[in-house]
Motif scaffolding. Structure first.
Motif: not given
Length: 336
Positions: A37-51
């Motif tokens: 969980a610490l090192v494996w690439p994870r899908a990030a949230a889509a760009p959105g308000p506040g980015i």
């Protein structure tokens, strides 16, 4: 002393040993899961308000601010250098063999700002039909270049890269090249750039260019659109945000309602009357990450304010820093 039969002890010992072993296995599995969980690439949230995206210290504005100059131009450069803005990757300054290192350096900057990395990939053959930003690579070179970029972006998955692929490439294609050939090149680039934490946007033109149905037809020629998040609008242009939001909804509907939009608001703070090349009355627009809805992911500054559109209205060559233009774009900020 009465002896206890061996047969009466062994089952309990076996159960205890089994329980100890099971606990050990579970603990080991938990440790492995935590490490993954610490090192494996994870899908990030889509760009959105506040980015917030990177405000790079290597931008034209930052370089102009460091160089000094007249008071008005220096104030404009210093202000624009602080604004989160996409970084353009072009083969002339970020060639094959060097562009991966460039992305690695940008990712390091982004981490230091707790920001995401936004880049524009701009090196397609005959990229703007020989207009103000002529050049680009040949087809073979472009495939190699985008492959190197894709590898570097996947290695920087923790900064959740946002990629705008080849502004104007589709909207302009019918004026100078075979649309099918260009779409095929873009499709190959998409394959090279996709990643589990990379958000990829194709060229969507803008509200004053192609009707939405026509623009959708151009985008669809790229092939499987499930590989991309959506399309970018108003890049390097000056159309008002409301017009682009409305166009985004219409275009998304033409594409089946599954795709999303980014809108460039770097220089659309005033009505430019449809003029696209260094219009005199332009102003900077809303800061990135200030809008968003079910179709429009958000807005970003994609074309860096202060860089010229080309040899028009007193500007230098396309992409060059223009102190007078930067001063004019930020004149209301300076007045505050």
């Amino acid at each position: 002393m009465t002896s206890v039969p061996t047969s009466a002890v062994r089952p309990r010992s076996r159960r205890r040993a089994w329980l100890i072993a099971a606990v050990g296995v579970v603990a080991a599995l938990v440790a492995v899961i935590i490490i993954i969980a610490l090192v494996w690439p994870r899908a990030a949230a889509a760009p959105g308000p506040g980015i917030r995206v990177l405000a790079s210290g290597t931008s034209s504005a930052a370089e102009a601010a460091a160089a000094g100059g007249g008071a008005d131009g220096l104030r404009a450069a210093e202000y624009l250098a602080e604004q989160p803005t996409a970084v353009w990757l072009v083969p002339e300054s970020d060639p094959l063999g060097q562009v991966a290192q460039r992305i690695d350096e940008l990712a390091t900057e982004a981490r230091s700002q707790s920001a995401r990395l936004a880049v524009v990939v701009y090196g397609l053959p005959d990229r703007d039909c020989g207009n103000h930003s002529g050049g680009g690579l040949d087809a073979a070179g472009y495939e190699e270049w985008t492959a190197e970029i894709g590898d570097a972006l996947r290695a920087a998955a923790d900064v959740a890269p946002i990629v705008v692929l080849e502004p104007d490439s589709l909207a302009l294609a019918s004026e100078c090249v075979d649309v099918g050939e260009r779409a095929a090149l873009l499709s190959t680039a998409v394959d090279a750039l996709v990643g589990p934490s990379t958000w990829l946007y194709l060229d969507g033109g803008h509200s004053n260019w192609h009707p939405a149905a026509e623009m959708a037809g151009l985008i669809e020629q790229v092939g499987d659109l499930d590989r991309v998040r959506g399309f970018a609008l108003n890049v390097s242009n000056y159309n008002l945000t409301g017009d682009e939001v409305a166009y985004a909804h219409t275009l998304a509907a033409e594409l089946g309602g599954e795709r999303h939009a980014l809108i460039d608001t770097g220089r659309n703070g005033a009505d430019a009357g449809g003029e696209w090349c260094n219009p005199p009355g332009a102003l900077i627009g809303e800061p990135g990450g200030t809008i968003g809805d079910d179709v429009v992911d958000t807005n970003l500054w994609i074309k860096p304010p202060g860089e010229s559109d080309g040899l028009c209205n007193g500007g230098p060559a396309a992409g060059r820093w223009w102190p007078d233009g930067a001063t004019s774009l930020t004149r209301e900020v300076d007045a505050d």
